[in-house]
Design an enzyme around this catalytic site. Structure first.
Site, PDB file in Angstrom:
ATOM      1  N   HIS A 309      15.571  36.527  35.928  1.00 18.66           N
ATOM      2  CA  HIS A 309      15.298  35.285  36.658  1.00 18.66           C
ATOM      3  C   HIS A 309      16.082  35.174  37.954  1.00 18.66           C
ATOM      4  CE1 HIS A 309      17.879  33.871  33.026  1.00 18.66           C
ATOM      5  NE2 HIS A 309      18.594  34.627  33.821  1.00 18.66           N
ATOM      6  N   ASN A 323      20.391  45.764  33.546  1.00 19.75           N
ATOM      7  CA  ASN A 323      20.237  44.330  33.321  1.00 19.75           C
ATOM      8  C   ASN A 323      20.746  43.569  34.545  1.00 19.75           C
ATOM      9  OD1 ASN A 323      19.762  42.134  31.007  1.00 19.75           O
ATOM     10  ND2 ASN A 323      21.504  41.521  32.238  1.00 19.75           N
ATOM     11  N   ARG A 386      35.811  39.195  44.837  1.00 19.43           N
ATOM     12  CA  ARG A 386      35.785  37.743  44.991  1.00 19.43           C
ATOM     13  C   ARG A 386      37.226  37.261  45.101  1.00 19.43           C
ATOM     14  NH1 ARG A 386      33.655  37.094  38.812  1.00 19.43           N
ATOM     15  NH2 ARG A 386      35.671  37.258  37.749  1.00 19.43           N
TER      16      ARG A 386
END
Length: 407
Positions: A309, A323, A386
């Site tokens: 999605h 994945n 990050r």
């Protein structure tokens, strides 16, 4: 005449009020002229006589006349140098089938007529085509007829031997409304034939299948689906509802739900959608999952890979058993150049990962959620990119009090 080539002329007809020519109007995603041409028996050697502003019909040779050319001028140009017999197709009737053309051709040869017409329906002047001896057609054109109907009237006046071959009523396509009515007839014919072949169509009135597509046995097509030219759907698939396939190749057992696939292939036992968008140039493997709000463009997706999605993958090669977490983006365009991304097998791409192309991600790689990957990642590694989290205790409670809010 069953073996000999028959010169056949397709006239575009007069431009409608909306600026479109009859042969250019679309029925089930293809021009009417294309449908007419492909319904002709193989011995018909077709030439499309068009006005300058008309588009060509792909694969059909054409003669170009000025835009102000009339029926007589266009036919005179077409038959210049011809001998023997010629079949003229005027206002197109896309419902006419090859057997009906064969019947008028056979009658012409058997009866040795100078003009033989195909009369569609009860109206004696409802003509779509006529076969002429060329020398008789030249004499008719010297009287300057303005339509096929007038040419046949002149044939009777000059005592040419004429005869009609009557067939069932068909719709002559002049306007967009005519095209719609003809499309409904062809839609029922095509969908009925598919159901007779073991294809399940839940609601034929709301299912649109091009005659230039292929659908395998025991496939189910749900309402609102449009299967456009060049599409090939395998066996035991579920297509729809509200799905568009155009030039798409869908493998056996695959489900495409409320999605669009253009000029791409999807393998066997895959699921696509709802609301997926597969753009041209994609190759999606077997047992894959392309989920909701996923967009692919020029992407190769390996077998058993899951893109569930909210993900964009463009200009990329993805391995097997990968994945993708929610919100992944392959950043393929810098405003000037589109670059490639390569992802190996058995990778886990964490949520909200940005893969800034060009970049190579090895086999068995994991990217941490929120990572922006700008450098190649070796096999078996974890990529983290990050800022380190810092908690400032009490900061927001103080801010709330400043604005008069209780803790």
């Amino acid at each position: 005449m069953s073996c000999d080539k028959l010169n056949t002329i397709l006239l575009g007809g007069r431009k409608g009020k909306d600026g479109k020519y009859p042969v250019q109007r679309e029925i089930l995603f293809s021009p009417v002229g294309r449908l007419v041409a492909d319904a002709l028996p193989e011995q018909c050697e077709l030439v499309y006589v068009r006005q300058q502003s008309e588009h060509e019909l792909e694969g059909i040779p054409s003669l170009v006349c000025p835009d102000d050319a009339d029926f007589t001028q266009m036919l005179s140009t077409a038959i210049d140098g011809m001998e023997g017999d010629v079949m003229v197709l005027s206002t197109p009737m896309p419902e006419v089938v090859a057997e009906e053309y064969q019947s008028v051709m056979a009658l012409h040869k058997k009866s040795q007529n100078t003009v033989t017409m195909l009369t569609c329906g009860a109206m004696a002047d409802h003509w779509h085509c006529a076969v002429y001896r060329v020398e008789v057609l030249r004499e008719i054109l010297s009287h300057h007829p303005m339509s096929l109907t007038q040419s046949i009237g002149i044939a009777n006046e000059i005592s040419a031997k004429t005869e009609s071959c009557r067939t069932e009523s068909h719709i002559a396509v002049y306007t967009a409304c005519d095209a719609y009515r003809a499309q409904k007839t062809l839609q029922r014919r095509i969908n009925g034939s598919l159901m007779d072949q073991g294809i399940n169509i839940l609601d034929p009135e709301y299912t649109y299948v091009s005659p230039y597509s292929e659908i395998g046995y025991d496939t189910t097509i749900l309402p609102g689906s449009m299967i456009k030219p060049g599409s090939k759907v395998g066996s035991s698939c579920i297509i729809g509802p509200n799905t568009i396939l155009e030039g798409a190749v869908i493998g056996d057992g695959t489900n495409v739900n409320s999605s669009q696939v253009y000029e791409s292939s999807v393998g066997r036992n895959a699921t696509v959608g709802p609301f997926a968008y597969i753009r041209p140039g994609c190759d999606v493997g077997d047992n894959t999952r392309i989920g909701d709000f996923v967009e692919l463009k020029k992407a190769h997706i390996g077998n058993d890979t899951k893109v569930s999605h909210l993900t964009y993958i463009g200009d990329a090669t993805v391995g097997e058993r990968v994945n993708f977490g929610c919100g992944t983006v392959v950043v393929n365009y810098d405003g000037y150049v589109k670059s490639q991304t390569i992802i190996g097998d058995d990778c886990f791409i964490g949520c909200n990962t940005n893969l800034v192309a060009p970049v190579n991600v090895g086999n068995r790689v994991l990217t941490a959620a929120g990572t922006t990957v700008t450098k190649d990642v070796p096999d078996g590694a974890m990529a983290v990119a990050r800022a380190r989290q810092e908690n400032k205790e009490g900061w927001n409670d103080r801010r709330r009090r400043m604005h008069g809010q209780d803790k």
